[in-house]
Structure formats: structure tokens, C-alpha cells
Design an enzyme around this catalytic site. Sequence first.
Site, short mmCIF file in Angstrom:
data_model
loop_
_atom_site.label_atom_id
_atom_site.label_comp_id
_atom_site.label_asym_id
_atom_site.label_seq_id
_atom_site.Cartn_x
_atom_site.Cartn_y
_atom_site.Cartn_z
N MET A 130 -8.72 8.26 -0.64
CA MET A 130 -9.60 8.66 0.48
C MET A 130 -10.03 10.11 0.28
O MET A 130 -9.21 10.96 -0.05
CB MET A 130 -8.84 8.55 1.80
CG MET A 130 -8.24 7.18 2.05
SD MET A 130 -7.33 7.18 3.60
CE MET A 130 -6.73 5.49 3.62
N MET A 143 -12.03 4.74 -1.42
CA MET A 143 -12.73 4.98 -0.15
C MET A 143 -13.36 6.35 -0.26
O MET A 143 -12.93 7.31 0.40
CB MET A 143 -11.74 4.90 1.02
CG MET A 143 -11.35 3.48 1.37
SD MET A 143 -9.83 3.40 2.32
CE MET A 143 -8.65 3.42 0.98
N MET A 171 -11.88 -5.75 4.29
CA MET A 171 -11.06 -4.93 5.18
C MET A 171 -10.86 -5.69 6.49
O MET A 171 -11.81 -6.21 7.08
CB MET A 171 -11.76 -3.59 5.49
CG MET A 171 -11.91 -2.64 4.30
SD MET A 171 -10.38 -2.29 3.42
CE MET A 171 -9.40 -1.52 4.72
N HIS A 185 -1.00 -1.19 -4.55
CA HIS A 185 -2.28 -0.90 -3.92
C HIS A 185 -2.35 0.60 -3.64
O HIS A 185 -1.53 1.15 -2.88
CB HIS A 185 -2.43 -1.70 -2.62
CG HIS A 185 -3.77 -1.55 -1.98
ND1 HIS A 185 -4.88 -2.27 -2.37
CD2 HIS A 185 -4.19 -0.74 -0.97
CE1 HIS A 185 -5.92 -1.92 -1.64
NE2 HIS A 185 -5.53 -0.98 -0.77
N ASP A 242 -7.06 -6.46 3.50
CA ASP A 242 -6.39 -5.16 3.63
C ASP A 242 -6.48 -4.65 5.06
O ASP A 242 -7.58 -4.41 5.57
CB ASP A 242 -7.08 -4.19 2.66
CG ASP A 242 -6.44 -2.82 2.60
OD1 ASP A 242 -5.43 -2.59 3.28
OD2 ASP A 242 -6.98 -1.96 1.86
N HIS A 290 -8.06 1.27 -4.67
CA HIS A 290 -9.06 1.03 -3.62
C HIS A 290 -9.73 2.37 -3.31
O HIS A 290 -9.13 3.23 -2.68
CB HIS A 290 -8.32 0.46 -2.39
CG HIS A 290 -9.18 0.31 -1.17
ND1 HIS A 290 -8.65 0.02 0.07
CD2 HIS A 290 -10.52 0.41 -0.98
CE1 HIS A 290 -9.62 -0.05 0.96
NE2 HIS A 290 -10.77 0.19 0.35
N SER A 303 0.85 -1.19 0.00
CA SER A 303 0.00 0.00 0.00
C SER A 303 0.88 1.25 0.00
O SER A 303 1.60 1.52 0.97
CB SER A 303 -0.91 0.01 1.22
OG SER A 303 -1.50 1.29 1.33
N ASP A 312 -4.58 3.68 -2.24
CA ASP A 312 -5.72 4.02 -1.39
C ASP A 312 -6.19 5.44 -1.67
O ASP A 312 -5.46 6.40 -1.39
CB ASP A 312 -5.31 3.90 0.08
CG ASP A 312 -5.11 2.46 0.49
OD1 ASP A 312 -6.08 1.69 0.36
OD2 ASP A 312 -3.99 2.11 0.91
C1 DX5 Z 1 -6.64 1.52 5.07
C2 DX5 Z 1 -6.09 1.21 3.71
C3 DX5 Z 1 -4.99 0.24 3.72
C4 DX5 Z 1 -3.76 0.66 4.48
C5 DX5 Z 1 -3.03 -0.59 4.89
O1 DX5 Z 1 -7.78 2.28 4.91
O2 DX5 Z 1 -7.10 0.70 2.87
O3 DX5 Z 1 -4.64 -0.16 2.39
O4 DX5 Z 1 -2.91 1.48 3.74
O5 DX5 Z 1 -1.99 -0.23 5.71
P1 DX5 Z 1 -1.43 -1.20 6.84
O6 DX5 Z 1 -0.88 -2.41 6.11
O7 DX5 Z 1 -0.37 -0.38 7.49
O8 DX5 Z 1 -2.56 -1.58 7.74
ZN ZN Z 2 -6.52 -0.21 0.92
#
Ligand code: DX5
Ligand code: ZN
Length: 214
Positions: free
Chosen positions: A35, A66, A136, A31, A174, A64, A7, A33
Site C-alpha cells: 500500500m 494497492m 476484494m 499474501h 480478499d 497484491h 495476509s 499487501d
Molecule cells: C486489505 C488487504 C487484505 C487484508 C485482509 O486491503 O488487501 O489482504 O490484509 O485482512 P483481513 O483478512 O483481516 O480482512
Molecule cells: Zn490483499
Amino acid sequence: MIQIAPSILSADFLHLSEDVDLVNRHADLFHLDIMDGSFVPNISFGFPVVEAIAREARRPLDVHLMIVDPGKYIERFAQAGAAMISFHYEAALDESDSIIDLIHSFGVKAGIVINPDCPVEKIFPYLDKVDFVLLMSVFAGFGGQKFIPESLERIRSVRKELDRRGRRIPIEVDGGISPDNARSVIGAGAEILVAGSSVFKAADPAAAIAAMRL
Ligand code: DX5
Ligand code: ZN
């Protein structure tokens, strides 16, 4: 086949090319993220960062989302170079079906994601249609959280339902994944492991990736 998806949220944004190189050489997927500060309380990064990574990436981009109203941004992330896009069922609800179609219309693999408090049965209606499921194992929003142990049972339930339907699609997991729990996550039926802090904060990130494949 087990795939490791570091990630980028936990990467060093001042030296991103080094971390991109690490993923190219040692891992399977990027990956990413996304947000929006609304679906989740945190804001991460957007199109310029995804496009920059796409220019150097030799592994597929796994985006991903969010965000609220995920359908609105599918085309942009497909154009930015996503090979896989997942959206939260909680953000899409009845629109999930049409969002999966929209993702497919750009030739991108579609995944549906749920947070740890969403009953797994909610996504069963989409299992014949999606290309992967993202479960998740922490609440979406932040890297560096602790793995929720009940996630293992959720992985088993989804794997069982996929088997029942004869669907050979991967389950991605994840949140809080490290060499310490990778084996049990894989044992429960996951095939794609997302790992942020356990890769990028490790003294030897390549070794951490290798340790999670075992
Ligand atoms: C959380 C993200 C994850 C996060 C994972 O909302 O979707 O992808 O970056 O990070 P770790 O592996 O540190 O939990
Ligand atoms: Zn993620």
C-alpha cells in the site's frame, strides 16, 4: 483445490519469522499487501520486508499491489521473489493489458483486482489473459474489516463468465474471510482465500487455516 493465503499485514512484525514459519507449515501462499498511501489511504511495507520473507518462504509469494502506477514496480517485485502479482484495475485502466504482459515477461503469474464498487464486467476483457482474478470483499486499504455479503454474488458472476469462456483460472477473494464465511465464499466459486486477522489474531492460527479449507 482450495488455497489459503494468510495476509502478512496482520502478522507480528517483531516476530515475523514465526509467522513465516506458520505459513510454510500450514498454508499455501504468502499474501503480501503493498500500500502506497495514495491509491489507498494506508501505507504497509515494501521491498526489504518482501525480500526478507522471500529468503525464508517455502510457499509462493502472492503480491497484491494497492498502488498508483503499478507498472512502475512490477520488475522490482518480480526480482524480490513474487510468484504472483496482482494490480488494481482502478489504478491501471487502459494500461491493464500492458501491465499483464509486463508481469508475464518476468515469468510471474498476473492477476487483476477490483474493489467492491467496481462493476465486475470491467475486468471481463482481461479474463482470457490473466492467470487469476482477485475480488476484494472489503475496500482495499486495511486489515480487519467486515466481509461485504454482496461479494458472493460478484464471485458467482465472475465464475459464470469464466465458465462461459472455458477459463479454468482461480478466483481469489480478499477481506474479512474467516472460518465462519469460508464455506460460502468457496461455494460461490472462489479457490484462493486471503485471510489476515482471522489467522494471525486467532488463538490457534493453524486450526483457523484448517477450518477454512473445509
Ligand atoms: C486489505 C488487504 C487484505 C487484508 C485482509 O486491503 O488487501 O489482504 O490484509 O485482512 P483481513 O483478512 O483481516 O480482512
Ligand atoms: Zn490483499
